[in-house]
Design a protein around this motif. Structure first.
Motif, PDB file in Angstrom:
ATOM      1  N   ILE A   1      69.941 114.746  25.625  1.00  0.00           N
ATOM      2  CA  ILE A   1      68.764 114.867  26.484  1.00  0.00           C
ATOM      3  C   ILE A   1      68.827 113.861  27.620  1.00  0.00           C
ATOM      4  CG2 ILE A   1      66.252 114.622  26.542  1.00  0.00           C
ATOM      5  CD1 ILE A   1      66.250 115.624  23.603  1.00  0.00           C
ATOM      6  N   ALA A   2      69.198 112.624  27.309  1.00  0.00           N
ATOM      7  CA  ALA A   2      69.280 111.591  28.338  1.00  0.00           C
ATOM      8  C   ALA A   2      70.319 111.939  29.389  1.00  0.00           C
ATOM      9  CB  ALA A   2      69.611 110.244  27.697  1.00  0.00           C
ATOM     10  N   ARG A   3      71.408 112.572  28.984  1.00  0.00           N
ATOM     11  CA  ARG A   3      72.490 112.937  29.906  1.00  0.00           C
ATOM     12  C   ARG A   3      72.289 114.313  30.538  1.00  0.00           C
ATOM     13  NH1 ARG A   3      77.374 110.003  29.273  1.00  0.00           N
ATOM     14  NH2 ARG A   3      77.289 108.426  27.622  1.00  0.00           N
ATOM     15  N   ARG A   4      71.251 115.029  30.122  1.00  0.00           N
ATOM     16  CA  ARG A   4      71.035 116.421  30.553  1.00  0.00           C
ATOM     17  C   ARG A   4      72.278 117.253  30.257  1.00  0.00           C
ATOM     18  NH1 ARG A   4      66.738 117.458  33.757  1.00  0.00           N
ATOM     19  NH2 ARG A   4      67.820 119.095  34.925  1.00  0.00           N
ATOM     20  N   ASP A   5      72.787 117.056  29.073  1.00  0.00           N
ATOM     21  CA  ASP A   5      74.022 117.676  28.607  1.00  0.00           C
ATOM     22  C   ASP A   5      73.667 118.879  27.741  1.00  0.00           C
ATOM     23  OD1 ASP A   5      76.420 118.358  27.342  1.00  0.00           O
ATOM     24  OD2 ASP A   5      77.038 116.275  27.068  1.00  0.00           O
ATOM     25  N   GLU A   6      74.184 120.047  28.087  1.00  0.00           N
ATOM     26  CA  GLU A   6      73.807 121.280  27.407  1.00  0.00           C
ATOM     27  C   GLU A   6      74.696 121.637  26.220  1.00  0.00           C
ATOM     28  OE1 GLU A   6      72.741 124.583  30.038  1.00  0.00           O
ATOM     29  OE2 GLU A   6      72.918 123.199  31.718  1.00  0.00           O
ATOM     30  N   ARG A   7      75.678 120.809  25.906  1.00  0.00           N
ATOM     31  CA  ARG A   7      76.532 121.116  24.759  1.00  0.00           C
ATOM     32  C   ARG A   7      75.731 121.009  23.463  1.00  0.00           C
ATOM     33  NH1 ARG A   7      80.862 116.894  24.639  1.00  0.00           N
ATOM     34  NH2 ARG A   7      79.151 115.664  25.529  1.00  0.00           N
TER      35      ARG A   7
ATOM     36  N   GLY B   1      75.144 105.507  28.732  1.00  0.00           N
ATOM     37  CA  GLY B   1      76.265 104.605  28.934  1.00  0.00           C
ATOM     38  C   GLY B   1      76.156 103.757  30.182  1.00  0.00           C
ATOM     39  N   GLU B   2      74.993 103.736  30.818  1.00  0.00           N
ATOM     40  CA  GLU B   2      74.807 102.957  32.040  1.00  0.00           C
ATOM     41  C   GLU B   2      74.498 101.493  31.748  1.00  0.00           C
ATOM     42  OE1 GLU B   2      72.811 106.872  34.247  1.00  0.00           O
ATOM     43  OE2 GLU B   2      71.608 105.065  33.863  1.00  0.00           O
ATOM     44  N   GLN B   3      73.971 101.226  30.563  1.00  0.00           N
ATOM     45  CA  GLN B   3      73.672  99.862  30.127  1.00  0.00           C
ATOM     46  C   GLN B   3      74.197  99.665  28.725  1.00  0.00           C
ATOM     47  OE1 GLN B   3      69.486  98.951  30.499  1.00  0.00           O
ATOM     48  NE2 GLN B   3      69.362  99.659  32.616  1.00  0.00           N
ATOM     49  N   ALA B   4      74.592  98.445  28.405  1.00  0.00           N
ATOM     50  CA  ALA B   4      75.067  98.139  27.064  1.00  0.00           C
ATOM     51  C   ALA B   4      73.879  97.940  26.125  1.00  0.00           C
ATOM     52  CB  ALA B   4      75.929  96.881  27.086  1.00  0.00           C
ATOM     53  N   TRP B   5      74.044  98.375  24.900  1.00  0.00           N
ATOM     54  CA  TRP B   5      73.018  98.129  23.894  1.00  0.00           C
ATOM     55  C   TRP B   5      73.095  96.684  23.434  1.00  0.00           C
ATOM     56  CZ3 TRP B   5      73.353  96.636  18.692  1.00  0.00           C
ATOM     57  CH2 TRP B   5      72.167  96.726  17.967  1.00  0.00           C
TER      58      TRP B   5
END
Length: 276
Positions: free
Chosen positions: A238-244, A30-34
């Motif tokens: 993976i990009a967010r290093r989110d473990e959910r 979410g740091e850059q717009a697609w």
């Protein structure tokens, strides 16, 4: 499929507006717009000149994905699984066009490029790999089928494996029946033991929960338009290093629940996983 951890050593993506992982990761965070742009397919430089000229869009995207995911590691040492919902749409169109005309003689090049394992064959030529290779197709569940096959091989044989999932568009009139909009795909370099650069671990279980959609509508359109990109929610984790844990699509009613645990590179151990 019992939730045993596998190591993720590398990954890659090619998709509209996401030319590689370096560009995709900040978009997924979410740091850059697609922003929409046609898929960028690198030339198949690893192939000899004659084969390079014959390489289709499907072959080019598959080769680029695999080589990028391996990050310079010798590709000849790694077993592969190639999975695609349709493979080379342009070659299929050309064959149908030829058979619909008066001259029905099919060129040998067109014929050998028509088989579903063409990308795997070109991979062997490009990398001189003698490692085992599996080729799969399961329509919209092709990514999930390849994932399960890769996990099964690693559970039985250990070692490392490269999973490449890719799709390519069909010209009209087939495009109306199968509206894949471009060439795209992902690749995962997986193993049973860690490497210095490993990103973390992945644990997979079969469930019947609904698959997760992307919060950003344009990215969710990519997920639904390309069977090979059904794992975009996992790439976001993976990009967010989110473990959910995240549930990704397979063949209904079965889904894949995958949990990514980032690596602690100081000790090369994954952090304790959250309860799934």
């Amino acid at each position: 499929m019992n939730g045993t951890a596998l190591w993720l050593h590398g990954l890659s993506i090619i998709a509209p507006g996401l030319p590689d992982w370096a560009h995709a990761a900040p978009v997924l965070r979410g740091e850059q717009a697609w922003a929409h742009a046609p898929s960028v397919l690198p030339p198949a430089e690893a192939l000899p000149a004659a084969e390079r000229r014959r390489a289709s869009r499907a072959v080019r995207v598959a080769l680029a994905l695999g080589l990028h995911a391996l990050q310079g590691h010798d590709p000849g040492e790694v077993a592969t699984v190639f999975t695609s919902s349709g493979a080379d749409g342009h070659n299929c169109h050309a064959l149908c066009e030829q058979l619909a005309g008066e001259d029905r003689a099919i060129s040998p090049t067109r014929f050998h490029n028509s088989v579903h394992n063409a990308a795997a064959g070109y991979w062997g030529i490009a990398t001189r790999s003698m490692a085992p290779s599996q080729v799969l197709c399961a329509h919209d569940g092709s990514l999930g089928a390849g994932w399960i096959d890769a996990l099964g091989q690693l559970a039985c044989d250990g070692g490392e494996l490269l999973l490449v999932a890719y799709d390519s568009e069909y010209p009209e009139p087939l495009h109306t029946c199968r509206p894949v909009p471009d060439a795209a795909g992902v690749a995962f370099w997986l193993g049973t033991t860690p490497r210095e650069q490993s990103l973390g671990t992945l644990r997979t279980t079969l469930v019947t929960d609904d698959p997760e959609a992307m919060a950003q509508a344009p990215l969710d359109a990519l997920r639904t338009d390309f069977p090979a990109l059904r794992c975009l929610p996992l790439l976001e984790r993976i990009a967010r290093r989110d473990e959910r844990p995240v549930v990704i699509d397979y063949l209904a009613p079965q889904r894949l629940r995958v949990q990514f645990t980032p690596a602690d590179h100081e000790h090369q151990q994954p952090r304790p996983a959250h309860a799934a």
